[in-house]
Design a protein around this motif. Structure first.
Motif, short mmCIF file in Angstrom:
data_model
loop_
_atom_site.label_atom_id
_atom_site.label_comp_id
_atom_site.label_asym_id
_atom_site.label_seq_id
_atom_site.Cartn_x
_atom_site.Cartn_y
_atom_site.Cartn_z
N HIS A 1 19.81 19.17 23.91
CA HIS A 1 20.44 17.84 23.96
C HIS A 1 19.85 16.96 25.06
CE1 HIS A 1 24.31 19.70 22.01
NE2 HIS A 1 23.30 19.61 21.17
N SER A 2 19.37 17.58 26.14
CA SER A 2 18.78 16.80 27.24
C SER A 2 17.49 16.11 26.84
CB SER A 2 18.52 17.71 28.45
OG SER A 2 19.72 18.20 28.97
N ASN A 3 16.88 16.56 25.74
CA ASN A 3 15.68 15.88 25.25
C ASN A 3 15.95 15.17 23.93
OD1 ASN A 3 12.97 15.17 25.76
ND2 ASN A 3 12.21 16.79 24.41
N ILE A 4 17.22 14.92 23.66
CA ILE A 4 17.63 14.10 22.51
C ILE A 4 18.40 12.87 22.98
CG2 ILE A 4 18.99 14.02 20.37
CD1 ILE A 4 18.68 17.07 20.15
N VAL A 5 19.47 13.13 23.73
CA VAL A 5 20.41 12.06 24.08
C VAL A 5 19.77 10.95 24.91
CG1 VAL A 5 22.63 11.51 25.16
CG2 VAL A 5 22.36 13.65 23.87
N PRO A 6 18.94 11.24 25.94
CA PRO A 6 18.33 10.14 26.69
C PRO A 6 17.49 9.21 25.82
CG PRO A 6 18.09 12.18 27.90
CD PRO A 6 18.59 12.54 26.53
N TRP A 7 16.81 9.77 24.81
CA TRP A 7 15.98 8.95 23.92
C TRP A 7 16.84 8.17 22.94
CZ3 TRP A 7 11.96 8.80 26.61
CH2 TRP A 7 11.48 9.94 27.27
N GLN A 8 17.95 8.75 22.50
CA GLN A 8 18.89 8.00 21.67
C GLN A 8 19.45 6.81 22.44
OE1 GLN A 8 21.67 11.14 20.64
NE2 GLN A 8 20.86 11.29 18.56
N LYS B 1 5.17 5.29 20.64
CA LYS B 1 4.91 4.97 22.04
C LYS B 1 5.10 6.16 22.98
CE LYS B 1 3.72 0.88 21.11
NZ LYS B 1 2.29 0.54 21.22
N LEU B 2 5.74 7.22 22.48
CA LEU B 2 5.92 8.43 23.30
C LEU B 2 6.30 9.59 22.40
CD1 LEU B 2 6.15 9.42 26.37
CD2 LEU B 2 8.60 9.29 26.01
N VAL B 3 5.79 10.79 22.75
CA VAL B 3 6.22 12.04 22.12
C VAL B 3 6.86 12.89 23.21
CG1 VAL B 3 5.47 14.16 20.96
CG2 VAL B 3 4.39 11.96 20.39
N SER B 4 8.03 13.46 22.91
CA SER B 4 8.72 14.30 23.90
C SER B 4 9.22 15.56 23.20
CB SER B 4 9.89 13.53 24.53
OG SER B 4 10.46 14.28 25.59
N VAL B 5 8.64 16.71 23.57
CA VAL B 5 8.95 17.96 22.87
C VAL B 5 9.12 19.10 23.87
CG1 VAL B 5 7.80 17.38 20.70
CG2 VAL B 5 6.49 18.42 22.55
N THR B 6 9.85 20.11 23.42
CA THR B 6 10.04 21.30 24.23
C THR B 6 8.86 22.25 24.09
OG1 THR B 6 11.59 23.08 24.75
CG2 THR B 6 11.30 22.57 22.42
N TYR B 7 8.52 22.91 25.17
CA TYR B 7 7.47 23.93 25.12
C TYR B 7 8.00 25.18 24.43
CZ TYR B 7 3.00 25.80 26.80
OH TYR B 7 1.72 26.28 26.87
N LYS C 1 16.59 16.61 40.37
CA LYS C 1 17.74 17.53 40.32
C LYS C 1 17.54 18.63 39.29
CE LYS C 1 20.75 14.30 39.53
NZ LYS C 1 22.03 13.60 39.25
N GLY C 2 16.62 18.45 38.35
CA GLY C 2 16.43 19.43 37.29
C GLY C 2 15.76 18.79 36.09
N THR C 3 15.62 19.57 35.03
CA THR C 3 14.95 19.09 33.83
C THR C 3 15.64 17.86 33.25
OG1 THR C 3 14.37 21.38 33.31
CG2 THR C 3 14.06 19.77 31.57
N THR C 4 16.96 17.90 33.16
CA THR C 4 17.71 16.77 32.60
C THR C 4 17.43 15.50 33.39
OG1 THR C 4 19.45 18.24 31.79
CG2 THR C 4 20.02 15.92 32.03
N ASP C 5 17.47 15.62 34.70
CA ASP C 5 17.20 14.47 35.57
C ASP C 5 15.77 13.96 35.36
OD1 ASP C 5 17.97 12.64 37.62
OD2 ASP C 5 16.92 13.85 39.12
N SER C 6 14.83 14.89 35.24
CA SER C 6 13.43 14.50 35.05
C SER C 6 13.22 13.74 33.75
CB SER C 6 12.54 15.74 35.07
OG SER C 6 12.60 16.40 36.32
N ILE C 7 13.83 14.24 32.66
CA ILE C 7 13.68 13.56 31.37
C ILE C 7 14.35 12.20 31.40
CG2 ILE C 7 14.28 13.67 28.91
CD1 ILE C 7 14.03 16.74 29.15
N ASN C 8 15.53 12.12 31.99
CA ASN C 8 16.22 10.83 32.11
C ASN C 8 15.42 9.84 32.95
OD1 ASN C 8 19.23 10.50 31.00
ND2 ASN C 8 18.85 12.66 31.42
N LEU C 9 14.72 10.34 33.96
CA LEU C 9 13.87 9.46 34.78
C LEU C 9 12.81 8.80 33.90
CD1 LEU C 9 12.32 10.44 38.23
CD2 LEU C 9 11.08 9.05 36.57
#
Length: 407
Positions: A125-132, A167-173, A93-101
């Motif tokens: 927030h879409s690359n903060i809240v799912p990891w929290q 175990k994972l790094v997740s950052v914005t380009y 559905k979009g970036t948020t959906d992809s990160i949550n997946l």
């Protein structure tokens, strides 16, 4: 490299011809969503007029041509980001959906109590809240790469954060709030040195920069169609096949299954394992038209033109008394984020709107960024390929007017 024919480009976008509050529209909110060229609008009409049908599950003619068109998009995305295999491209559905997946499925399989996930201080927030949420569920720990006063990541601090627990790094380009272009290849290489996978949020990068997932060696890449001249409601998750195959499905339903009995369900192969249910078919098909449009202009040509616009706008805005740029990284994309001394960003935005100038105000779903700078929010002017120096001049004139009224 070819020079962009800006008048030809502007003619491709019907909405740019309208007026707002009796003034010609100056659209500078492209970080939120881009306008759509006529080829994309026509593709939407063509889908509903000529081929509307469900995909992947019908033997009749309309279903087959819809499925073929939908799968063309997958291959177009594969080529656009240089993925090795088309099945490494998951339509979401979009970036948020992809990160949550990834947070849900990778997290379920590979994240355990006491282990760590690294993000950065400039994330949406879409690359903060799912990891929290994942850390709370699993008892894991979220670590944050700090940034300096210019809005650049502290790479030394990042290197020190990486450990056997990571175990994972997740950052914005590219930061949506600051425009900072992060050193993604270096971030990936440092993580891979200790066998840690990296997810890159490319929502603000895919429309501005050439991205080659094999050259970067990125493990996951997420982006949205509507940021790159396509409709809303469609996005992409690229993932390396070994990681995707090792992850459990995201959702259960049609298309993601191989066999279903009441005793046991077996799952489909990639990419369908992660594409449960009827997708946004229209948007998925029309993403192909948007990619064609970008390719016709040339992503390097787009970047060169937008860099020229950003430099022009930056030189103009710093001349206005009381204006402070927020985010002055050496490597920046098409974002001007700023505050005016003694004035709330919202008030600036309201006056600009009366003049037909569309900007974004607030924290831009990056509240921790605003907290670091000690401000409630910024005014953000974000550029796209159809913007002009005349747009910038009108924006600067409007901003001067707003400052004179409010200060």
């Amino acid at each position: 490299m070819e020079k962009i024919d800006i008048q030809k480009v502007r003619a491709d976008f019907p909405l740019l011809r309208r007026e707002v509050n009796g003034k010609p529209l100056v659209y500078l909110d492209n970080g939120a969503t881009t306008q759509k060229p006529k080829v994309v609008i026509d593709a939407i009409t063509n889908y509903y007029s000529d081929m509307n049908s469900n995909v992947h599950r019908g033997v009749h003619y309309l279903s087959q041509i819809s499925t073929d068109a939908f799968e063309v998009t997958r291959r177009k995305v594969q080529e656009f980001i240089n993925a090795k295999e088309d099945f490494e491209v998951i339509i979401t559905k979009g970036t948020t959906d992809s990160i949550n997946l990834v947070a849900t499925c990778y997290g379920k399989a590979f994240i355990h109590e006491g282990e760590e996930i690294i993000i950065s201080a400039m994330e949406h927030h879409s690359n903060i809240v799912p990891w929290q949420m994942l850390c709370e569920e699993k008892g894991a720990v979220l670590r944050v790469i700090p940034m300096n006063a210019k809005g650049e990541l502290d790479m030394g601090a990042y290197a020190n954060l990486l450990s056997a627990k990571t175990k994972l790094v997740s950052v914005t380009y590219v930061s949506n709030a600051l425009g900072t272009i992060n050193p993604i290849k270096e971030i990936i290489d440092l993580a891979h040195a200790i066998n840690v996978p990296v997810l890159v949020d490319a929502a603000q990068g895919i429309q501005h920069l050439a991205i080659d997932v094999q050259k970067l060696d990125v493990d996951f890449l997420a982006f949205s169609g509507h940021k790159m001249y396509a409709p809303t409601g469609v996005g992409v998750l690229y993932g390396k096949k070994d990681l995707l195959n090792a992850m459990p499905p995201y959702q259960g339903g049609g298309d993601m299954i191989k066999e279903v009995t009441f005793e046991k369900t077996t799952y489909n192969e990639l990419p369908f394992k992660f594409e449960a249910g009827t997708p946004n078919i229209e948007a998925g098909i029309c993403l192909s038209a948007a990619i064609d449009y970008i390719n016709e202009l040339g992503i390097d040509n787009i970047k060169a033109y937008e860099d020229e616009l950003l430099a022009y706008a930056t030189n103009k805005i710093i001349e206005i008394p009381g204006v402070q740029l927020i985010g002055e990284a050496a490597q920046k994309s098409s974002v001007l984020s700023f505050v005016v001394d003694g004035v709330h960003p919202y008030d600036i935005g309201v006056i600009l709107d009366k003049l037909g100038i569309a900007v974004r105000t607030g924290h831009h779903c990056a509240q921790p960024v605003m907290d670091q700078f000690g401000i409630p929010g910024t005014v953000r002017a974000s550029l796209a390929v159809y913007n002009t120096k005349e747009d910038i001049d009108n924006f600067i004139a409007g901003l001067n007017r707003a400052v004179n009224m409010l200060v």
